[in-house]
Design a protein around this motif. Sequence first.
Motif, short mmCIF file in Angstrom:
data_model
loop_
_atom_site.label_atom_id
_atom_site.label_comp_id
_atom_site.label_asym_id
_atom_site.label_seq_id
_atom_site.Cartn_x
_atom_site.Cartn_y
_atom_site.Cartn_z
N LYS A 42 0.67 -2.89 -0.18
CA LYS A 42 0.99 -1.77 0.73
C LYS A 42 2.43 -1.84 1.19
O LYS A 42 3.19 -0.88 1.11
CB LYS A 42 0.10 -1.80 1.98
CG LYS A 42 -1.30 -1.34 1.78
CD LYS A 42 -2.07 -1.29 3.09
CE LYS A 42 -2.22 -2.64 3.75
NZ LYS A 42 -2.97 -3.61 2.96
N THR A 43 2.80 -3.00 1.72
CA THR A 43 4.14 -3.15 2.30
C THR A 43 5.21 -3.02 1.23
O THR A 43 6.22 -2.33 1.41
CB THR A 43 4.24 -4.53 3.00
OG1 THR A 43 3.25 -4.55 4.05
CG2 THR A 43 5.61 -4.77 3.58
N THR A 44 4.97 -3.67 0.09
CA THR A 44 5.93 -3.59 -1.01
C THR A 44 6.09 -2.15 -1.45
O THR A 44 7.21 -1.67 -1.71
CB THR A 44 5.42 -4.47 -2.18
OG1 THR A 44 5.18 -5.79 -1.67
CG2 THR A 44 6.42 -4.53 -3.31
N ILE B 66 5.01 5.38 6.29
CA ILE B 66 4.41 4.43 7.24
C ILE B 66 3.77 3.28 6.48
O ILE B 66 2.94 3.50 5.58
CB ILE B 66 3.32 5.09 8.11
CG1 ILE B 66 3.87 6.30 8.88
CG2 ILE B 66 2.73 4.07 9.09
CD1 ILE B 66 2.82 7.00 9.75
N ASP B 67 4.14 2.05 6.84
CA ASP B 67 3.43 0.88 6.31
C ASP B 67 2.28 0.57 7.27
O ASP B 67 2.51 0.23 8.43
CB ASP B 67 4.38 -0.32 6.22
CG ASP B 67 3.69 -1.53 5.59
OD1 ASP B 67 2.75 -1.32 4.80
OD2 ASP B 67 4.07 -2.67 5.91
N CYS B 68 1.05 0.76 6.81
CA CYS B 68 -0.13 0.59 7.66
C CYS B 68 -0.63 -0.86 7.66
O CYS B 68 -0.48 -1.56 6.66
CB CYS B 68 -1.28 1.48 7.16
SG CYS B 68 -0.96 3.24 7.33
N LEU C 94 4.08 -0.28 10.95
CA LEU C 94 3.02 -0.35 11.96
C LEU C 94 2.16 -1.60 11.82
O LEU C 94 1.11 -1.71 12.42
CB LEU C 94 2.11 0.89 11.88
CG LEU C 94 2.67 2.19 12.46
CD1 LEU C 94 1.59 3.27 12.45
CD2 LEU C 94 3.21 2.01 13.88
N ASP C 95 2.61 -2.55 10.98
CA ASP C 95 1.85 -3.78 10.82
C ASP C 95 2.49 -4.89 11.65
O ASP C 95 3.69 -5.19 11.46
CB ASP C 95 1.82 -4.18 9.33
CG ASP C 95 0.89 -5.35 9.07
OD1 ASP C 95 0.45 -6.00 10.05
OD2 ASP C 95 0.62 -5.63 7.89
N ALA C 96 1.71 -5.48 12.55
CA ALA C 96 2.25 -6.52 13.44
C ALA C 96 2.85 -7.69 12.66
O ALA C 96 3.67 -8.44 13.20
CB ALA C 96 1.14 -7.01 14.38
#
Length: 357
Positions: free
Chosen positions: A26-28, A135-137, A49-51
Amino acid sequence: MSGTDIAAPALPPIIAVFNHKGGVAKTTTAANLATCLAAFGLKVVLIDLDAQGNATAGFGVLPLPAVGSYDVLLGNSEIEPVLAASGFPGLSLLPATTDLRLAELQLATDEHSHLQLRKSLTEHHLSRWADIAVIDCPPSLGMVTANALTAASHVVIPARPDPYTHEGLVNTWHEIKRLKETVNSRLTVAGILLTMVTGDATETDVARTMRAEFGDMVYKVMVETDPKVVEAAQAGVPVVVLDPDGGSGRAYVAATLELLTRLAAGQPLPDGFNQDSVLNTLRDWRARLPALQRRPTESEAWAAVPKAWDDAEPHDDWTPERLTPAEPARKFTMGWLAGAFLAGLALGAGLALTIAG
Ligand SMILES: Nc1ncnc2c1ncn2[C@@H]1O[C@H](COP(=O)(O)OP(=O)(O)O)[C@@H](O)[C@H]1O
Ligand SMILES: [Mg+2]
């Protein structure tokens, strides 16, 4: 959650990258799509949005800043004061902060808190900063993800073609469908991107099954497992810049073109929106990497970023004006994207959630 569904015409297209599983890229995917969109000449905001803050750290912003997306999410800050430069023309970050860990509990107390992010991004004029946002969830189905999917116009689902993927996709799909039916009718699935593909026999079978089940929803291009992705994350730059001509670099360029084609909903992409043009820009950024790679400005609340390149050239200071696309010829893109987006909304049913029902 009540059935409130507010129109959000003031928002630019917002692409949530979501799969409720962790470790599916997801992030990549969020970071590389956002970078490619900027390389097309668009103003892009990547909202982390990922801690865990991996998207933020992936641009060399480490340690995480004191203020960021959490403050905007909860309505405690405008966008501009927390926007951080990525180092790459046109791309800015709404960075993660460790406070995001608190957001789940804080948001759980209010019946309408799923609307919070959409409200903040609208009230604080995200469209001034972004022709398009990504958005990175986080890897969960909690309130932060609900906020992302309520603010988003589109969702891209990265998935690994492993034998456990199907169940994860079904859960992800149901969450998207639920939010579309209750709070965000404009939400459209802009495709499933197969990631971290190794090409072994089982994976090939799973990929074939997914294409049979989900049809055109699955991107034609697949992102193969590529050690350069990990190298890029460690260097604090996206792989499309570190290695634009490598396997994953080219795959993310192709995926971005597929995404734009889906957003355009049948309209042709403007001149210049092609693989060669974006690859040339990425190669140029690669050549200028030591100078482009972001460094904190004096006003930023975090410590020095570790230097990844010893032969760094003098830093070209970053200013908000430089968030504007460098090439005047691309100024039409915002109008095109807005037009394509509206056309996409009109034709949304075609791409929307046809499978789960
Ligand atoms: N195509 C790829 N090839 C090799 N490693 C990858 C690839 N895509 C992602 N990774 C690595 O896999 C791990 C998980 O990816 P990440 O994007 O953080 O997934 P998620 O956000 O879904 O948890 C990270 O270490 C990342 O660098
Ligand atoms: Mg992640």
